[in-house]
Design a protein around this motif. Structure first.
Motif, PDB file in Angstrom:
ATOM      1  N   ASN A  72      49.599  42.295  32.953  1.00 60.55           N
ATOM      2  CA  ASN A  72      50.560  41.800  31.972  1.00 60.55           C
ATOM      3  C   ASN A  72      50.003  42.032  30.564  1.00 60.55           C
ATOM      4  O   ASN A  72      48.884  42.521  30.393  1.00 60.55           O
ATOM      5  CB  ASN A  72      50.891  40.320  32.221  1.00 60.55           C
ATOM      6  N   GLN A  73      50.785  41.654  29.551  1.00 58.11           N
ATOM      7  CA  GLN A  73      50.450  42.048  28.178  1.00 58.11           C
ATOM      8  C   GLN A  73      49.120  41.483  27.692  1.00 58.11           C
ATOM      9  O   GLN A  73      48.399  42.130  26.926  1.00 58.11           O
ATOM     10  CB  GLN A  73      51.572  41.598  27.226  1.00 58.11           C
ATOM     11  N   ASP A  74      48.778  40.268  28.121  1.00 59.05           N
ATOM     12  CA  ASP A  74      47.511  39.692  27.650  1.00 59.05           C
ATOM     13  C   ASP A  74      46.381  39.820  28.680  1.00 59.05           C
ATOM     14  O   ASP A  74      45.334  39.176  28.556  1.00 59.05           O
ATOM     15  CB  ASP A  74      47.690  38.229  27.220  1.00 59.05           C
ATOM     16  N   PHE A  75      46.581  40.657  29.676  1.00 61.34           N
ATOM     17  CA  PHE A  75      45.541  40.970  30.678  1.00 61.34           C
ATOM     18  C   PHE A  75      45.001  39.719  31.382  1.00 61.34           C
ATOM     19  O   PHE A  75      43.801  39.599  31.614  1.00 61.34           O
ATOM     20  CB  PHE A  75      44.382  41.759  30.036  1.00 61.34           C
ATOM     21  N   THR A  76      45.917  38.815  31.714  1.00 62.30           N
ATOM     22  CA  THR A  76      45.506  37.632  32.490  1.00 62.30           C
ATOM     23  C   THR A  76      45.960  37.725  33.939  1.00 62.30           C
ATOM     24  O   THR A  76      45.451  37.015  34.799  1.00 62.30           O
ATOM     25  CB  THR A  76      46.067  36.341  31.874  1.00 62.30           C
ATOM     26  N   GLU A  77      46.924  38.597  34.201  1.00 66.45           N
ATOM     27  CA  GLU A  77      47.410  38.786  35.571  1.00 66.45           C
ATOM     28  C   GLU A  77      47.424  40.273  35.895  1.00 66.45           C
ATOM     29  O   GLU A  77      47.831  41.086  35.063  1.00 66.45           O
ATOM     30  CB  GLU A  77      48.823  38.205  35.721  1.00 66.45           C
ATOM     31  N   TYR A  78      46.987  40.590  37.100  1.00 72.31           N
ATOM     32  CA  TYR A  78      46.875  41.987  37.518  1.00 72.31           C
ATOM     33  C   TYR A  78      47.666  42.236  38.795  1.00 72.31           C
ATOM     34  O   TYR A  78      47.827  41.336  39.621  1.00 72.31           O
ATOM     35  CB  TYR A  78      45.398  42.341  37.763  1.00 72.31           C
ATOM     36  N   GLU A  79      48.130  43.471  38.917  1.00 74.33           N
ATOM     37  CA  GLU A  79      48.793  43.898  40.152  1.00 74.33           C
ATOM     38  C   GLU A  79      48.094  45.142  40.675  1.00 74.33           C
ATOM     39  O   GLU A  79      47.629  45.986  39.897  1.00 74.33           O
ATOM     40  CB  GLU A  79      50.270  44.244  39.891  1.00 74.33           C
ATOM     41  N   ASN A  80      48.038  45.256  41.990  1.00 68.53           N
ATOM     42  CA  ASN A  80      47.514  46.463  42.662  1.00 68.53           C
ATOM     43  C   ASN A  80      46.031  46.700  42.403  1.00 68.53           C
ATOM     44  O   ASN A  80      45.538  47.813  42.609  1.00 68.53           O
ATOM     45  CB  ASN A  80      48.314  47.709  42.251  1.00 68.53           C
ATOM     46  N   PHE A  81      45.318  45.675  41.964  1.00 66.40           N
ATOM     47  CA  PHE A  81      43.893  45.864  41.662  1.00 66.40           C
ATOM     48  C   PHE A  81      43.090  46.126  42.934  1.00 66.40           C
ATOM     49  O   PHE A  81      42.360  47.118  43.026  1.00 66.40           O
ATOM     50  CB  PHE A  81      43.359  44.630  40.923  1.00 66.40           C
ATOM     51  N   GLU A  82      43.255  45.252  43.924  1.00 68.00           N
ATOM     52  CA  GLU A  82      42.529  45.428  45.191  1.00 68.00           C
ATOM     53  C   GLU A  82      42.957  46.713  45.887  1.00 68.00           C
ATOM     54  O   GLU A  82      42.128  47.440  46.436  1.00 68.00           O
ATOM     55  CB  GLU A  82      42.775  44.234  46.119  1.00 68.00           C
ATOM     56  N   GLU A  83      44.257  46.989  45.834  1.00 65.71           N
ATOM     57  CA  GLU A  83      44.789  48.183  46.507  1.00 65.71           C
ATOM     58  C   GLU A  83      44.252  49.458  45.868  1.00 65.71           C
ATOM     59  O   GLU A  83      43.967  50.446  46.549  1.00 65.71           O
ATOM     60  CB  GLU A  83      46.317  48.167  46.456  1.00 65.71           C
TER      61      GLU A  83
END
Length: 223
Positions: A72-83
């Motif tokens: 997200n914009q403030d780099f507090t939530e990530y997607e697809n990191f583990e993948e």
């Protein structure tokens, strides 16, 4: 094994920047002289996710563009990191062994965190230990700009001991993050250059630093 690899070049997996590609990184790295590149076995990998927005290199380099993970914009939530990491590990299993990693921008941010996560037994459990890193325009997950995904929460809880070369641009927007990252490494070797968020050409002093680092990692890779 060590004897059979004694004359081999260090094999390095290269992780490109955000919304770029393996081909683009290869073009960027070829600003470095052949006298350097011929000493290394560089393997370039496209990230698994097609770009989800406009690329910063659109109009400079041709698509397609890829990204390793999203945030997200403030780099507090990530997607697809583990993948994304699982994708890298799968490639390393099938095409390795690899001695070290080279990363630019998002690829460097990811590469910097991998040895710590690997030491915890969280990632890259099926491949040999990462022996060194080359980080160009990097940053620290869990630093002031980038929050840490859960998987990387303790990536820098202990100093990273593997040899590391950090290339930092004076006018790079990631310069503060690149500087902050140095504190997480035991003995970081640093190249400063006057450019921005890019892979710079090497002046005489930088070339000497790179060649010395290659001598160091050759010994580590064949040990």
């Amino acid at each position: 094994m060590a004897e059979s690899r004694a004359h081999e070049k260090p094999r390095i997996l290269c992780l490109h920047g955000f919304r770029t590609s393996a081909k683009i990184l290869e073009t960027q790295i070829h600003k470095w002289p052949e006298s350097v590149l011929e000493k290394l076995d560089l393997v370039y990998l496209n990230a698994p996710y097609p770009s989800t927005g406009k690329s910063g290199v659109d109009g400079i380099f041709d698509p397609p563009y890829f990204e390793w993970f999203q945030a997200n914009q403030d780099f507090t939530e990530y997607e697809n990191f583990e993948e994304g990491i699982a994708f890298i590990e799968d490639f390393m299993v099938k095409n390795g062994p690899f001695d070290g990693l080279l990363g630019f921008s998002q690829g460097a941010i990811l590469a910097a965190a991998l040895p710590g996560m690997q030491a915890e037994g969280l990632v890259l459990t099926k491949v040999p230990k990462i022996k060194f890193l080359i980080l160009i325009s990097g940053g620290k997950l869990g630093g002031s700009k980038f929050g840490a995904p859960p998987l990387a929460a303790n990536a820098f809880s202990s100093p990273v001991k593997c040899p590391s070369l950090h290339v930092i641009g004076e006018n790079d927007f990631l310069k503060p993050e690149s500087i902050a990252l140095l504190d997480s490494f035991v003995d970081p070797i640093v190249i400063h250059h006057p450019k921005g968020h890019t892979i710079p050409r090497l002046d005489d002093q930088s070339l000497e630093i790179v060649n010395n680092f290659i001598d160091k990692i050759r010994n580590v890779a064949t040990a």
